[in-house]
Every structure is written in C-alpha cells, then in structure tokens.
Design an enzyme around this catalytic site. Sequence first.
Site, PDB file in Angstrom:
ATOM      1  N   ARG A  58       0.820  -1.216   0.000  1.00 36.75           N
ATOM      2  CA  ARG A  58       0.000   0.000   0.000  1.00 36.75           C
ATOM      3  C   ARG A  58       0.856   1.271   0.000  1.00 36.75           C
ATOM      4  O   ARG A  58       0.391   2.327  -0.376  1.00 36.75           O
ATOM      5  CB  ARG A  58      -0.910   0.004   1.235  1.00 36.75           C
ATOM      6  CG  ARG A  58      -2.036  -0.992   1.153  1.00 36.75           C
ATOM      7  CD  ARG A  58      -2.960  -0.802   2.310  1.00 36.75           C
ATOM      8  NE  ARG A  58      -3.691   0.436   2.211  1.00 36.75           N
ATOM      9  CZ  ARG A  58      -4.914   0.544   1.731  1.00 36.75           C
ATOM     10  NH1 ARG A  58      -5.542  -0.511   1.311  1.00 36.75           N
ATOM     11  NH2 ARG A  58      -5.514   1.708   1.675  1.00 36.75           N
TER      12      ARG A  58
ATOM     13  N   TRP B 198       3.301   6.268   2.305  1.00 40.69           N
ATOM     14  CA  TRP B 198       3.468   6.738   0.920  1.00 40.69           C
ATOM     15  C   TRP B 198       3.376   8.249   1.032  1.00 40.69           C
ATOM     16  O   TRP B 198       2.302   8.797   1.254  1.00 40.69           O
ATOM     17  CB  TRP B 198       2.351   6.153   0.041  1.00 40.69           C
ATOM     18  CG  TRP B 198       2.541   6.465  -1.413  1.00 40.69           C
ATOM     19  CD1 TRP B 198       3.263   5.740  -2.319  1.00 40.69           C
ATOM     20  CD2 TRP B 198       1.975   7.567  -2.139  1.00 40.69           C
ATOM     21  NE1 TRP B 198       3.188   6.337  -3.555  1.00 40.69           N
ATOM     22  CE2 TRP B 198       2.410   7.456  -3.480  1.00 40.69           C
ATOM     23  CE3 TRP B 198       1.159   8.646  -1.800  1.00 40.69           C
ATOM     24  CZ2 TRP B 198       2.055   8.370  -4.464  1.00 40.69           C
ATOM     25  CZ3 TRP B 198       0.809   9.563  -2.780  1.00 40.69           C
ATOM     26  CH2 TRP B 198       1.254   9.409  -4.096  1.00 40.69           C
TER      27      TRP B 198
ATOM     28  N   ASN C 147      -3.803   8.148   7.581  1.00 41.61           N
ATOM     29  CA  ASN C 147      -3.832   7.980   6.126  1.00 41.61           C
ATOM     30  C   ASN C 147      -4.796   9.019   5.576  1.00 41.61           C
ATOM     31  O   ASN C 147      -5.903   9.157   6.091  1.00 41.61           O
ATOM     32  CB  ASN C 147      -4.334   6.553   5.793  1.00 41.61           C
ATOM     33  CG  ASN C 147      -4.258   6.262   4.305  1.00 41.61           C
ATOM     34  OD1 ASN C 147      -3.683   7.028   3.536  1.00 41.61           O
ATOM     35  ND2 ASN C 147      -4.846   5.147   3.913  1.00 41.61           N
ATOM     36  N   GLY C 148      -4.373   9.747   4.557  1.00 46.53           N
ATOM     37  CA  GLY C 148      -5.233  10.788   3.986  1.00 46.53           C
ATOM     38  C   GLY C 148      -4.504  12.113   3.982  1.00 46.53           C
ATOM     39  O   GLY C 148      -3.275  12.160   4.118  1.00 46.53           O
TER      40      GLY C 148
ATOM     41  N   GLU D 253      -2.781  -1.279 -22.041  1.00 49.55           N
ATOM     42  CA  GLU D 253      -2.478  -2.048 -20.832  1.00 49.55           C
ATOM     43  C   GLU D 253      -1.071  -2.638 -20.887  1.00 49.55           C
ATOM     44  O   GLU D 253      -0.342  -2.633 -19.896  1.00 49.55           O
ATOM     45  CB  GLU D 253      -3.546  -3.142 -20.647  1.00 49.55           C
ATOM     46  CG  GLU D 253      -3.331  -4.101 -19.487  1.00 49.55           C
ATOM     47  CD  GLU D 253      -3.249  -3.431 -18.121  1.00 49.55           C
ATOM     48  OE1 GLU D 253      -3.490  -2.213 -18.014  1.00 49.55           O
ATOM     49  OE2 GLU D 253      -2.914  -4.127 -17.147  1.00 49.55           O
TER      50      GLU D 253
ATOM     51  N   LYS E   5       1.872  -1.822 -18.160  1.00 51.61           N
ATOM     52  CA  LYS E   5       2.593  -2.844 -17.380  1.00 51.61           C
ATOM     53  C   LYS E   5       4.097  -2.657 -17.547  1.00 51.61           C
ATOM     54  O   LYS E   5       4.845  -2.707 -16.577  1.00 51.61           O
ATOM     55  CB  LYS E   5       2.215  -4.266 -17.825  1.00 51.61           C
ATOM     56  CG  LYS E   5       0.852  -4.770 -17.431  1.00 51.61           C
ATOM     57  CD  LYS E   5       0.613  -4.975 -15.959  1.00 51.61           C
ATOM     58  CE  LYS E   5       0.112  -3.756 -15.262  1.00 51.61           C
ATOM     59  NZ  LYS E   5      -1.272  -3.457 -15.217  1.00 51.61           N
TER      60      LYS E   5
ATOM     61  N   GLU F  20       5.339   0.831 -15.824  1.00 48.18           N
ATOM     62  CA  GLU F  20       5.229   1.048 -14.368  1.00 48.18           C
ATOM     63  C   GLU F  20       6.179   0.186 -13.559  1.00 48.18           C
ATOM     64  O   GLU F  20       6.532   0.540 -12.444  1.00 48.18           O
ATOM     65  CB  GLU F  20       3.780   0.911 -13.872  1.00 48.18           C
ATOM     66  CG  GLU F  20       3.237  -0.479 -13.769  1.00 48.18           C
ATOM     67  CD  GLU F  20       1.833  -0.512 -13.172  1.00 48.18           C
ATOM     68  OE1 GLU F  20       1.549   0.219 -12.224  1.00 48.18           O
ATOM     69  OE2 GLU F  20       1.013  -1.311 -13.664  1.00 48.18           O
TER      70      GLU F  20
ATOM     71  N   HIS G 245      -0.176   9.611 -37.651  1.00 51.03           N
ATOM     72  CA  HIS G 245      -0.592  10.971 -37.285  1.00 51.03           C
ATOM     73  C   HIS G 245       0.400  11.595 -36.306  1.00 51.03           C
ATOM     74  O   HIS G 245       0.091  12.603 -35.682  1.00 51.03           O
ATOM     75  CB  HIS G 245      -2.009  10.949 -36.693  1.00 51.03           C
ATOM     76  CG  HIS G 245      -3.033  10.459 -37.669  1.00 51.03           C
ATOM     77  ND1 HIS G 245      -3.411  11.165 -38.780  1.00 51.03           N
ATOM     78  CD2 HIS G 245      -3.730   9.297 -37.727  1.00 51.03           C
ATOM     79  CE1 HIS G 245      -4.301  10.483 -39.467  1.00 51.03           C
ATOM     80  NE2 HIS G 245      -4.518   9.337 -38.851  1.00 51.03           N
TER      81      HIS G 245
ATOM     82  N   LYS H  25      -0.447   0.645  -4.133  1.00 54.26           N
ATOM     83  CA  LYS H  25      -1.503  -0.217  -4.655  1.00 54.26           C
ATOM     84  C   LYS H  25      -2.858   0.451  -4.698  1.00 54.26           C
ATOM     85  O   LYS H  25      -3.615   0.301  -5.639  1.00 54.26           O
ATOM     86  CB  LYS H  25      -1.557  -1.498  -3.809  1.00 54.26           C
ATOM     87  CG  LYS H  25      -2.577  -2.519  -4.283  1.00 54.26           C
ATOM     88  CD  LYS H  25      -2.148  -3.146  -5.587  1.00 54.26           C
ATOM     89  CE  LYS H  25      -3.170  -4.103  -6.141  1.00 54.26           C
ATOM     90  NZ  LYS H  25      -2.975  -4.306  -7.590  1.00 54.26           N
TER      91      LYS H  25
HETATM   92  O1  M6R Z   1      -7.917  -0.388  -7.265  1.00 57.85           O
HETATM   93  P1  M6R Z   1      -8.236   0.152  -8.628  1.00 57.85           P
HETATM   94  O2  M6R Z   1      -8.523  -0.918  -9.634  1.00 57.85           O
HETATM   95  O3  M6R Z   1      -9.306   1.190  -8.616  1.00 57.85           O
HETATM   96  O4  M6R Z   1      -6.883   0.866  -9.091  1.00 57.85           O
HETATM   97  C1  M6R Z   1      -6.833   1.624 -10.263  1.00 57.85           C
HETATM   98  C2  M6R Z   1      -5.415   1.964 -10.638  1.00 57.85           C
HETATM   99  O5  M6R Z   1      -4.798   2.708  -9.629  1.00 57.85           O
HETATM  100  C3  M6R Z   1      -4.570   0.715 -10.914  1.00 57.85           C
HETATM  101  O6  M6R Z   1      -5.133  -0.088 -11.902  1.00 57.85           O
HETATM  102  C4  M6R Z   1      -3.151   1.119 -11.346  1.00 57.85           C
HETATM  103  O7  M6R Z   1      -3.182   1.754 -12.587  1.00 57.85           O
HETATM  104  C5  M6R Z   1      -2.212  -0.093 -11.390  1.00 57.85           C
HETATM  105  N1  M6R Z   1      -0.944   0.270 -10.840  1.00 57.85           N
HETATM  106  C6  M6R Z   1      -1.991  -0.589 -12.770  1.00 57.85           C
HETATM  107  O8  M6R Z   1      -1.178  -1.713 -12.811  1.00 57.85           O
END
Ligand code: M6R
Length: 594
Positions: free
Chosen positions: A28, A78, A104-105, A472, A476, A479, A495, A589
């Site tokens: 997290r 974080w 948190n927040g 996607e 992957k 990231e 384009h 996460k």
């Molecule tokens: O928990 P969620 O599915 O709402 O999360 C959405 C995005 O934060 C999440 O998919 C993020 O883009 C991942 N790191 C992608 O691998």
Amino acid sequence: MCGIFGYIGKKENAAEIILEGLKRLEYRGYDSWGVAVVPTEDPNKNNKIVVKKRIGKIGDANVDELPTATIGFGHTRWATHGGVTQKNAHPHLDCTKTIALIHNGIIENYDSLKKDLVSTSHRFISETDSEVAVHLIEEYLKKEAFEKSVQKAFLEFHGLNALIALHAREKKLIAVRNGSPLVVGFGNGENYIASDAAALLPHTKDVYFLEDNDMVVVSDTDVELYNVVTGKKKRITKQKLAWDVSSSELGAYPHFMLKEIHEQPGLIVDISISGISSAKKLAGIIKKAYGTYFVGCGTAAYACIAASYLFSKIAKHHINWAVGSEFSYHLDFLTNKSLVVALSQSGETMDILESIKAAKQRGARIASLVNVLGSTLYRESDYPFLIGAGPEKGVASTKAFIAKLSHLILTAYALKGAVSKGSLLLKKTSKAGKQIVTNEYVLKLKKLVQRIKNASDIYVIGRGISYPASLEAALKIKEISYIHAEGLAAGELKHGPLALVEKGTPCIVYAPLDETFGANLAGAMEMRARGGYIIGISPKPHEVFDYYLPIEDVGEASIIPGVMVAQLLAYYLTIEKGYDPDKPRNLAKSVTVK
Ligand code: M6R
C-alpha cells in the site's frame, strides 16, 4: 495509500504481530515504516510510548529492540506532505510522548491548525500534516477524556482521513474514518484494526468495515462503534471474509505479480461458471438503463475501454467510458435513468469514489465490478458485483484486470441472450492462458528480454479491442521496468508517433485474427520500414515479425492471452533490470488521494 495495522490483546509480542501485519500491507505504501507500542513493563513509571521508525522498505526488518507490549500499531507510508525521512515516518507522538498516532489521507487545513498549535507551544518534529492530529488531541486532552479528544480533533480536519490513536495510560485503540479505508478484525481476547482486510487473514475472518464518520473504540475484549459527528452509539454488523490465508501469501513464487499472473487461467475458468448469475443481473440492469457509463482508473480504465468494444461487438450495445479523474468534467447530462458502472480492484480509488458521488448527486444508479468486499465502492454501489479475483498484492494490476474482462465478456454475452456461449468461450480462453504460463513460453520471453532490455522506448499498437490491450501492455511495461512505453491505436501511428520509431526501436504489434488483422500488419510494416524491431503477438506468424509470440485464437476474448503475454514480458524485463516488480517506485496499490 498507507498501510495501517493495530493490535490489542493478551499476547506480549504486539510489536512482532504488528510488524508482520505491516509486511502484509507494504504494497500500500513503502517509502518508510514505523511501529509504536506501550511497554508492558514500565520500570520508570513514565508512561512513555516506544517507537521504531525507518525509511525504505520493510523487507527483513525486525522490531527486536522494542519492549514487550500487548497494545500498539504500525504504519507503512506513501509520502504526501514532507519528504521520505525518518522524522516524517509514522507513528507520530505528542509533546509528552504519551499519545501516538498513525494517519492515512490529507488534513487539508493542517497549516492553520499547526500555526495555532505552535503558538500554544506545541513542538513539531516532522513536516507532515499528520503530526497536527496528535498535538490537537493532546491539546483537547487537557480538558476532555481521550475518546472525546480524538472525536473533537477529528471533526476539525478538512479532507478525507483515517487515523488510529493510542494513549499510554488507556488500554484502547481509537480509530476514525472519513474517506480512507479501515477494518476492525475480531479475535478471541484480542482485536485488530487494519487498512486492508487481507492483512487480518492470519488472525481472523470476522470483520467490520468502517463507514465514513465511524469511530471505533477497541479494547482487547470489546469494540464500540460511534458516529463521530453525533457521538451516538451504532450497532456493529460483522462480515465474514471469504478469502483464504494462502491466497494472500507468496507460497513458492518469488513475487506476488508472478503468482497473480499464474493464477489467471484458473480464475477465468472459475468465472466462466460462478460469474453467470451476476453477468445476467448486470446485463438486465444495463438493458434497463438509459445510457451507461463505465469508469475506472489506470488498468481498470483500460478494462472500461475494452468493455466498449466487447459490448458493441458481442451485444451490439453502446456504452460510454471515462477515466475516473476526468468523469466529473463530462457527467452533466446524467439523469436518474443513467447507469454508471465503476470498475475497481481495491474499491478505494479516490477518483472513482468522487465520480460515483457526483453521479449519484445527479440521480444516476451505480453498479460496480469490484474485488474487495466491504470496500467503499462496494458499499456505495446500488448494484455491487464482486469480481472474485482474491487478494491482489502486486502494485501492477494483473489478475483483477483479467477477472474484470472475463466478467465483461460474460455480461456482453448475457446481454445478447447467449451467456452459455460466453461461458464456453472463457473455458477456451483459460486453456489459451495456460499455454502462456509454461516454462517453454517463459524461455521465449526471456530471450526477447535480452534483445530489448536496453531500449529507451517501446511502442505497442493494436486496433479494435487490441487498442486497450496496447494501452495495458504499455502500462505494465512502464510502471515496473521503468522503460518508457506507449500504447497506441495503430491507425494513429502516421498521425505523429511514427516520427519516434528509429532503427531497433521495439514495436509490439497485436494482430488477433479478427477484422483488424490486415490493418495491424500494415502498421507493423510502417514501423519496420523505419527500422522498428517488430514483435508480433498473434495466433498467426507473419514475415513482418522480427520476433513472434504466439497466442491461441479465442475470438473476442483474444485480448486476455494477448495481455497475459505483455504482463509476463513486463515482469521478466523488470527482473532482468534488477527492480522489484511488486513495489515499483513512486506508486502504491490503492490510490486513496486525488
Ligand atoms: O484499485 P483500482 O482498480 O481502482 O486501481 C486503479 C489503478 O490505480 C490501478 O489499476 C493502477 O493503474 C495499477 N498500478 C496498474 O497496474
């Protein structure tokens, strides 16, 4: 975005229990961590809380130097306010070191609160907004009881927050939530609080998910629930977690991401059966709606784009899609006949929660495909549907994406009145997925990794449903391997982006055997003519491919094996480059801030 874990009970190794809990939550947030306990033995009778904080990942950290204790909590951070330093790590202490707090927040009005507190001689150690909370509680405690002090302090905060506070002389943990997730775990003579239910699995499956404005007072034998605004007591309705402990453990795998990729073929086949009734229900809801909007963020947003192609192609039904952070700018036409379908693994993504709030204000109904039972999205939806992927811990979302696609395929078929056909297609897709997680296939990918690992850019193209597959795949790769990757609609190449293709640039081309096959190959030719190194993901080899990654043809579901190949490629690129695929830099996460 931070991980929170608290323990109160009879066991004297509270610090270890908390550290183990934090290790389960590290995905997290992982720039720093800390644990606070109230020592059982207090020879000096000074009632001081003992804290250990460190920067970096928890990894093999221990809390051996912390004293025996039966109460305490910990936090993985974080960073938002204040850099990644030991001082900024949580828990934070008040001036007397008898109150500790994790948060948190974002406390949006922390600046003005801090000014007032500094003027009444509170000494601040960190640059965080969070530290304001512990000093404010200290201030109220001069006149009020502990519970009341926490309540009063919390009500002064602007923004979305969750916190836990403890006092060295009080045998209780007090937690409050408004926005960020918290869940209480009920044990026998002991209780827990965590930011994520998966962290509670080794201890209990009986849980209560806090709602906004809930405040819990947790002792070893009792949990009391209040509305933090009114102070009125509330009834607790416990829920039972369905996940197994093993589902949130690594087992024999080196990383959660790899484990989660390998779980996908089994998951698809499960959904082909267990997903039928929810697919029929969701299809019925979509049929009745006057306009349907799919919203998600990151990977979930790409599942929404995929949904628009699947529903069009399979069910001849139009749906709209938007990314969560943009949705609020074009929802003005929503009415009480509109339907919003929110897609989210965590169910806690702030941009999604804000989107559905705005949609609700316009009278729209909310359905969701969500992985976490009891999450805010799950609770706030009129029609919540669980995707049943089990705990997903790799920051890079894999199995939740494939689970969402599987449900979407079934739902599109249900909308067409042919759900059994969708179910059969998923069974075939599961077999296609199994062929990708074999040793033989991995060897092929590892060979490719050697060829492209030093690239500075990778382009991924596809048309139709391969367009979201390209997005996607690129997400992957970038990231976790930190190689710049861009997913493109193949038709957009000329384009502009084609200008970037040079001799040797790796270009991944999706070419499923549908109406896009020829046009995708044309895109490949255009890139090859500029020196691009063409990697074809297709059921059929072709001379334009410099490197061929075969997938089985599974019709409209071909996006699933296609994306699985990219997931594994991203994973092995990352391993080759020596990075941790489960905890990519700068990310977390669950994105619970805007
Ligand atoms: O928990 P969620 O599915 O709402 O999360 C959405 C995005 O934060 C999440 O998919 C993020 O883009 C991942 N790191 C992608 O691998």
